[in-house]
Design a protein around this motif. Structure first.
Motif, PDB file in Angstrom:
ATOM      1  N   GLY A 386       7.849 -10.904 -15.705  1.00  0.00           N
ATOM      2  CA  GLY A 386       7.382 -11.602 -16.892  1.00  0.00           C
ATOM      3  C   GLY A 386       8.184 -11.164 -18.088  1.00  0.00           C
ATOM      4  O   GLY A 386       8.343  -9.953 -18.329  1.00  0.00           O
ATOM      5  N   LEU A 387       8.723 -12.115 -18.833  1.00  0.00           N
ATOM      6  CA  LEU A 387       9.555 -11.787 -19.983  1.00  0.00           C
ATOM      7  C   LEU A 387       8.720 -11.216 -21.125  1.00  0.00           C
ATOM      8  O   LEU A 387       9.135 -10.247 -21.777  1.00  0.00           O
ATOM      9  N   VAL A 388       7.562 -11.783 -21.362  1.00  0.00           N
ATOM     10  CA  VAL A 388       6.716 -11.346 -22.483  1.00  0.00           C
ATOM     11  C   VAL A 388       5.811 -10.209 -22.008  1.00  0.00           C
ATOM     12  O   VAL A 388       5.089 -10.367 -21.023  1.00  0.00           O
ATOM     13  N   PRO A 389       5.829  -9.058 -22.672  1.00  0.00           N
ATOM     14  CA  PRO A 389       4.967  -7.945 -22.255  1.00  0.00           C
ATOM     15  C   PRO A 389       3.499  -8.336 -22.279  1.00  0.00           C
ATOM     16  O   PRO A 389       3.050  -9.059 -23.168  1.00  0.00           O
ATOM     17  N   ARG A 390       2.776  -7.822 -21.295  1.00  0.00           N
ATOM     18  CA  ARG A 390       1.347  -8.076 -21.234  1.00  0.00           C
ATOM     19  C   ARG A 390       0.626  -6.815 -20.824  1.00  0.00           C
ATOM     20  O   ARG A 390       1.240  -5.856 -20.351  1.00  0.00           O
ATOM     21  N   SER A 391      -0.676  -6.803 -21.013  1.00  0.00           N
ATOM     22  CA  SER A 391      -1.484  -5.680 -20.584  1.00  0.00           C
ATOM     23  C   SER A 391      -1.745  -5.801 -19.089  1.00  0.00           C
ATOM     24  O   SER A 391      -2.270  -6.811 -18.634  1.00  0.00           O
ATOM     25  N   ARG A 392      -1.340  -4.785 -18.329  1.00  0.00           N
ATOM     26  CA  ARG A 392      -1.522  -4.810 -16.875  1.00  0.00           C
ATOM     27  C   ARG A 392      -2.760  -4.053 -16.429  1.00  0.00           C
ATOM     28  O   ARG A 392      -3.020  -3.922 -15.240  1.00  0.00           O
ATOM     29  N   GLY A 393      -3.500  -3.481 -17.384  1.00  0.00           N
ATOM     30  CA  GLY A 393      -4.683  -2.701 -17.020  1.00  0.00           C
ATOM     31  C   GLY A 393      -4.305  -1.289 -16.655  1.00  0.00           C
ATOM     32  O   GLY A 393      -3.153  -0.895 -16.694  1.00  0.00           O
TER      33      GLY A 393
END
Length: 394
Positions: A386-393
């Motif tokens: 995924g290019l856009v950082p996200r919260s993975r938990g």
């Protein structure tokens, strides 16, 4: 999901590392040679593979003759050598004995004569000692060839280090997700975010999980993301690509290698097109992986996919500028190269790492480690894309 942030697991005594020296016996028979000799120190990866000995930074010798593997241990390291060396015999040095002279003495005791095989990079003085003792010295690639195909114990070491690499990547994504856009810069924990701050976060995670960064953590942003091995300091800004390449080394000497690329608040231009193209090239390369396939086929398919998306290939500065992958083991870069024509063998560990670069735009690379199998491949570690950082938990 990223791997759980659990206790260190980079090393284990459950599957002891051995070295099957039968490949040396086969090499000697093919060349009608009497023995194999190598001289090196703990920084020599062939010696690490042959001896499993984490000795000092002064030379010691390994000898294989008449089916017997001997380590000429350096002074004061004989106890460690006996613990770690999986071969047959450990000989203790006299103070000041040259490693090449000691190897020649082992051969003399064994009654050897004729040709002695050595790696091409054996130290010159060691070769001279062997020649002065009456042996003909000839080079062999037998060790490099043997290292290319991994045992189950080696694969387990690489999996553990690759899990640590994935945790390092997870830390980068978490930092970028938490960073705030402040005009033309990213701010994290009260200060401007830089590639050096990210690198320190990665290396802290690696150390906590029992592996060394070995000076290999690459973090580039914007123009420096187009520098394949950037280890300097650069500002991390919104809309620019952030490329992180994590290549730690485990306590047994085996490497991991993983790369992901992110962008905070991208505008959907070059970086998005490049990311989609590299993802497609990665899938095309993986689809070709199988024992018996020419390594160059994997590179050709990745290159064709990137070209179809409009990116240059085989260019020195812009586009796809490097091979699709390389072998990984006790060296970060070892045989085979995915640009070569040799057939891949089951058990070979390689990176798959297509990328595109433009100093005016940035860089995008996605890299994973795989082991080649008879009917395809197995990923040795995973991390989401995924290019856009996200919260993975957690």
């Amino acid at each position: 999901m990223p791997p759980e942030d659990s206790a260190p697991d980079a090393g284990s005594d459950a599957d002891a590392l051995e070295t099957d020296y039968s490949f040396l016996g086969r090499a000697l028979r093919r060349r009608n040679a009497a023995a194999f000799v190598h001289v090196g120190d703990r920084f020599d990866d062939d010696m690490r593979y042959l001896t499993r000995f984490g000795g000092p930074d002064r030379p010691y010798a390994f000898v294989y003759c008449n089916g017997t593997a001997t380590l000429c241990a350096p002074t004061l390291f004989d106890d460690q050598a006996r613990r770690e060396f999986p071969g047959d015999d450990v000989r203790v040095a006299n103070q000041g004995d040259a490693a090449g002279r000691r190897a020649a003495a082992v051969l003399d005791d064994a009654g050897a004569s004729g040709t002695v095989l050595v790696p091409q990079h054996v130290p010159h003085d060691a070769a001279v000692y062997l020649e002065n003792a009456g042996f003909e010295v000839a080079s062999t690639a037998a060790v490099a060839d043997a290292r290319a195909v991994k045992t189950d114990a080696e694969l387990n070491r690489i999996r553990r280090v690759q899990r640590a690499a994935a945790r390092g990547v997870a830390r980068v994504e978490a930092v970028l997700y938490d960073a705030a856009v402040d005009g033309d810069e990213l701010v994290w924990q009260g200060g401007p975010l830089s590639t050096e701050r990210i690198r320190r976060q990665v290396n802290e995670v690696l150390a906590a999980h029992g592996v060394s960064d070995a000076g290999n953590t690459v973090v580039g942003a914007g123009a420096s993301a187009a520098d394949l091995h950037f280890t300097g300091v650069d500002a991390v800004r919104p809309r620019e690509t952030v490329l992180v390449d994590v290549s730690p080394r485990g306590p047994d000497g085996y490497y991991g290698d993983m790369t992901r690329t992110f962008a905070v608040d991208p505008d959907g231009g070059w970086e998005r097109r490049a990311y989609v193209a590299v993802e497609a090239a990665r899938e095309a390369a993986l689809a070709e992986l199988e024992a018996g396939v020419a390594a160059s086929t994997v590179h050709e398919e990745a290159s064709a996919e990137l070209a179809a998306y409009g990116f240059r290939v085989d260019d020195d500065a812009v586009g796809f500028t490097h091979s699709t992958g390389h072998g990984v083991g006790v060296s970060l870069h070892e045989a085979p190269a995915l640009s070569g024509d040799d057939e891949l063998e089951a058990g070979t560990v390689v990176t798959v790492e297509p990328g595109v670069y433009d100093p005016d735009e940035g860089g995008v690379r996605l890299e994973d480690l795989v082991v080649v199998t008879d009917d395809g491949y197995e990923l040795l570690g995973e991390y989401p894309f995924g290019l856009v950082p996200r919260s993975r938990g957690d």
